[in-house]
Design a protein around this motif. Sequence first.
Motif, short mmCIF file in Angstrom:
data_model
loop_
_atom_site.label_atom_id
_atom_site.label_comp_id
_atom_site.label_asym_id
_atom_site.label_seq_id
_atom_site.Cartn_x
_atom_site.Cartn_y
_atom_site.Cartn_z
N GLU A 1 0.83 -1.22 0.03
CA GLU A 1 0.17 -0.01 0.07
C GLU A 1 1.05 1.24 0.11
OE1 GLU A 1 -3.56 2.19 2.64
OE2 GLU A 1 -2.33 0.33 3.48
N ASP A 2 0.83 2.27 -1.03
CA ASP A 2 1.41 3.24 -0.95
C ASP A 2 0.73 4.50 -0.03
OD1 ASP A 2 2.73 5.44 -1.78
OD2 ASP A 2 3.03 5.02 -3.92
N VAL A 3 1.32 4.93 0.64
CA VAL A 3 0.79 6.00 1.55
C VAL A 3 1.95 7.12 1.54
CG1 VAL A 3 -0.19 4.15 3.17
CG2 VAL A 3 2.35 4.88 3.43
N THR A 4 2.34 7.39 0.34
CA THR A 4 3.22 8.50 0.27
C THR A 4 2.62 9.80 0.68
OG1 THR A 4 4.67 7.21 -1.15
CG2 THR A 4 5.06 9.69 -1.14
N GLU A 5 1.46 10.14 -0.26
CA GLU A 5 0.53 11.23 0.18
C GLU A 5 0.00 11.58 1.40
OE1 GLU A 5 -2.33 11.33 -2.99
OE2 GLU A 5 -1.04 11.56 -4.71
N GLU A 6 -0.39 10.55 1.94
CA GLU A 6 -0.85 10.40 3.40
C GLU A 6 0.25 11.00 4.32
OE1 GLU A 6 -3.20 7.76 6.69
OE2 GLU A 6 -2.47 6.84 4.78
N ALA B 1 4.84 6.18 10.51
CA ALA B 1 6.19 5.83 10.22
C ALA B 1 6.72 4.60 10.67
CB ALA B 1 6.95 6.92 11.15
N HIS B 2 5.98 3.72 11.47
CA HIS B 2 6.25 2.56 12.01
C HIS B 2 5.83 1.62 10.94
CE1 HIS B 2 5.93 -1.26 14.19
NE2 HIS B 2 6.80 -0.97 15.13
N ARG B 3 4.66 1.77 10.47
CA ARG B 3 4.32 0.98 9.29
C ARG B 3 5.05 0.80 8.20
NH1 ARG B 3 -1.57 3.00 8.04
NH2 ARG B 3 -1.23 1.20 6.61
N THR B 4 5.66 2.12 7.77
CA THR B 4 6.43 2.06 6.82
C THR B 4 7.76 1.46 6.96
OG1 THR B 4 6.92 4.41 7.08
CG2 THR B 4 5.14 3.99 5.57
N ARG B 5 8.44 1.65 8.06
CA ARG B 5 9.65 1.29 8.59
C ARG B 5 9.79 -0.28 8.56
NH1 ARG B 5 12.94 2.79 14.00
NH2 ARG B 5 14.82 1.60 13.51
N TYR B 6 8.57 -0.92 8.95
CA TYR B 6 8.38 -2.37 9.26
C TYR B 6 7.30 -2.94 8.44
CZ TYR B 6 11.56 -1.69 13.45
OH TYR B 6 12.75 -1.55 14.19
N ALA B 7 7.72 -4.05 7.68
CA ALA B 7 6.66 -4.82 7.13
C ALA B 7 6.10 -5.86 7.96
CB ALA B 7 7.37 -5.59 5.78
N THR B 8 4.84 -6.13 7.77
CA THR B 8 4.29 -7.16 8.77
C THR B 8 4.10 -8.60 8.00
OG1 THR B 8 3.10 -5.39 9.75
CG2 THR B 8 1.95 -7.61 10.37
N VAL B 9 4.48 -9.57 8.57
CA VAL B 9 4.40 -10.72 8.07
C VAL B 9 3.60 -11.76 8.95
CG1 VAL B 9 5.68 -13.01 7.43
CG2 VAL B 9 6.45 -10.67 6.78
#
Length: 306
Positions: free
Chosen positions: A154-159, A215-223
Amino acid sequence: MKSAGTKAVLVALLAALTLSGCAGGSDEGASQGADAPAKAQSLPQEGASAMLDSDGGAGRSGRRAPTAENVKVAPGARAVVYTATLKVRATNVDESAGRAKQLVLAAGGYIATESSGAGRTDLTFKIPSDRYAVTLDELTRRLGRRLSLGQQAEDVTEEVADVESRVRSAEAALVSFRKLLDRADTVGEVINVEQEIASRQAELESLQARQKSLAHRTRYATVTLELVGPVAPVVEEVADDDRGGFLGGLERGWNGLVAVVSGVLVAAGLLLPFLVPAALIAWVAGRVRRTLRSRRERRTAEVSAG
């Protein structure tokens, strides 16, 4: 005289603030400009916004706060949230779970949740985004046989850009509002400014929490990993009726005899409580019948003798 002049300036600058739409940092100001005088009279907090404009804020310059539409994002600086769901059949669930933890920790990640039971283990990992693809490949190959794998990006750059711009605007507004406390002339103006500061502070804290989450969601991927044990082999039992030949017939005959004897014994057990009173009644009836017969025989003999 100074108070009256200050109030006139407040009302005039409030109208300019509402028309420019700087208070919300969005594009809604142009469509609501006609309602500015009414809002100046009905909302006391807007007086503080007008004081901010008179202090050289966004209302005087006519500039709007940056939004996601006018924030430039550098090429290659995209903010992406990665998630994956992996299901693996392992020969030994505990060993595979330990190996998965080692792989994730070696990549700089950590274990978010873990649960196990009934021959399965569920794990949720947080993996650095730059190590996500490599670590997921290792988890897929080194734990067992992969049953399923699903990935999302999911691209959240604009958000992210929008939240960052709003945080900066909120911080700048708070600094200006705190300066205005020293310039307030009346108790009402002080109350209005303090209310506006409290409102902007709450908004800033909400934006900062959202910024931290992004910041946390983009720094770490969830598996999310699901480990299941091997499938237990199905043992087919040979039915008794499938046996043929002499031994099969002998076994079926013996089983039939046992069933008949068991049925007779069960019937005897059921009738036994009734047999004792029935035998007693039959014995009494026999005695009565013999007594009556002997009496009739004596009477017949007397009649014959007379």
